[in-house]
Design an enzyme around this catalytic site. Structure first.
Site, PDB file in Angstrom:
ATOM      1  N   HIS A   1      -0.083  -0.542  12.821  1.00 18.01           N
ATOM      2  CA  HIS A   1      -0.306  -0.904  11.428  1.00 18.01           C
ATOM      3  C   HIS A   1       0.955  -1.609  10.926  1.00 18.01           C
ATOM      4  CE1 HIS A   1       2.075   2.575   9.958  1.00 18.01           C
ATOM      5  NE2 HIS A   1       1.576   3.187  11.024  1.00 18.01           N
TER       6      HIS A   1
ATOM      7  N   HIS B   1       0.849  -1.185   0.000  1.00 17.47           N
ATOM      8  CA  HIS B   1       0.000   0.000   0.000  1.00 17.47           C
ATOM      9  C   HIS B   1       0.881   1.230   0.000  1.00 17.47           C
ATOM     10  CE1 HIS B   1       0.715  -1.376   4.122  1.00 17.47           C
ATOM     11  NE2 HIS B   1       0.689  -0.117   4.500  1.00 17.47           N
TER      12      HIS B   1
END
Length: 381
Positions: free
Chosen positions: A303, A62
């Site tokens: 994350h 990402h």
């Protein structure tokens, strides 16, 4: 709840490198209208900051916060690479999930996905899926894989028997009762000699008739031999998929470390099943170790990037380290698994309980504490 479209699933892709795979995923995100063409630069930059390999053959590349302006709307592109892509550090990715998110929506998406893809059987099924719809259903949890059948019910302890064949019949009855084998399996097992693994352990299986993965075993009460070798335990397994592999690997470790005698002293069927499945440790290996609690100060929680730094810190040491989110499920997970650490869903302010057991537990905990206090690669207040 995120919903995946079958149009965003791409089967049987090939790539010669990680960068090439990421570029393919970025192109698909752009063609689907999720991102602008410049988003690929953020995906490649993110990969240089911290590899996005989660485990179980799955990577989730990402973009960076700096390229968030390249996102048009939140979406994903799922690529299947049946031949695998080298993701570095001897890790092979078979499923690559490219993520584009307008804000911190990707954190909720990651938590949703990791709870599905942390299941090895599901991950393997996705890597072998022969249709985009099947892969989509597996990833969304709409298609389930029947879990391995192995618990205390499948264990018979201290059986009085006068032959190995009678033990075979008992194990086959267990498997048949749970409808995980068919007649072909039974015929093969009864007509072929089992394999001797050593230390009185025998194993029987069949190349045919495996309907679902399952394991059953029986131990003997009195002395019994077969082909001049002792019979202390007979294991019969139905090998329908790779779910049986961890059991076999754990059994091999127990044999190598000559721990079978200790194992055979276990008098509780559920406990024996847990030990052989690798979900618990033999008493001779257990120790209290060191336990400490930490508060996550990272603005976006654990994350991928901070989780990677935490996992890489843990991997530098030999000690067994578990991590639990006390403000989540509080269930400890393996600290060496990026996927499992991300799946904890730890947000800013959540408390982590970390336990380290081993010869270098003190050094490991000190390094972990330092990494967390330093922000795991991020600026923290």
């Amino acid at each position: 709840m995120f919903n995946l479209s079958v149009q965003d699933v791409h089967l049987a892709a090939t790539a010669d490198s990680k960068d090439e795979a990421i570029k393919q995923v970025a192109t698909a995100l752009a063609e689907a209208g999720y991102v602008k063409e410049g988003y690929v630069l953020g995906m490649l930059a993110r990969e240089n900051q911290a590899p996005t390999f989660l485990g179980n053959g799955i990577a989730i590349p990402h973009g960076t916060t700096q390229t968030r302006d390249q996102v048009i709307k939140t979406g994903v592109a799922v690529f299947q690479f049946p031949q695998g892509v080298d993701w570095g550090d001897e890790q092979i990715a078979y499923i690559v999930i490219g993520i584009a998110a307008l804000s911190n929506e990707h954190l909720a998406l990651l938590r949703q996905l990791t709870h599905i893809i942390s299941d090895e059987a599901v991950a393997q099924a996705m890597a072998k899926a022969d249709s985009a719809e099947l892969l989509r259903r597996l990833l969304m949890g709409e298609e389930t894989i029947k879990p391995l059948k192995f618990d205390g019910v499948m264990v018979t302890l201290n059986t009085e028997a006068n032959s190995l064949n009678s033990l075979q019949v008992l194990n086959l009855a267990h498997l048949q009762e749970h409808q995980v084998i068919n007649a072909e399996f039974i015929t093969h097992v009864l007509t072929q000699s089992p394999h001797y693994l050593g230390e009185g352990i025998w194993l029987s299986d069949s190349p045919v008739g495996n309907l679902h993965s399952a394991i059953t075993l029986v131990t003997t009460k009195s002395s019994l031999s077969y082909q001049g070798k002792p019979v202390k335990m007979l294991i019969t397994l139905s090998y329908a998929d790779e779910q049986v592999a961890p059991f076999l690997a754990n059994l091999n470790q127990l044999l190598q470390h000559q721990q079978i005698e200790t194992l055979l002293k276990v008098t509780d069927a559920d406990a024996l099943a847990s030990l052989l499945a690798g979900s618990e440790l033999l008493e001779t290996e257990t120790a209290e170790g060191i336990t400490e609690e930490f508060v996550i100060r990272n603005p976006h929680g654990l994350h991928t990037r901070p989780s990677t730094i935490l996992v890489n810190t843990i991997k530098k040491y030999d000690s067994n380290v578990t991590v639990a989110n006390l403000d989540g499920s509080a269930t400890p997970v393996n600290g060496r698994s990026l996927m499992k650490v991300v799946s904890l869903g730890a947000k800013k302010g959540h408390r982590l309980r970390i336990n380290a057991q081993g010869a270098d537990a003190v050094e490991a905990m000190s390094a972990i504490a330092q990494a967390i206090n330093d922000g795991l690669g991020e600026e923290v207040a």
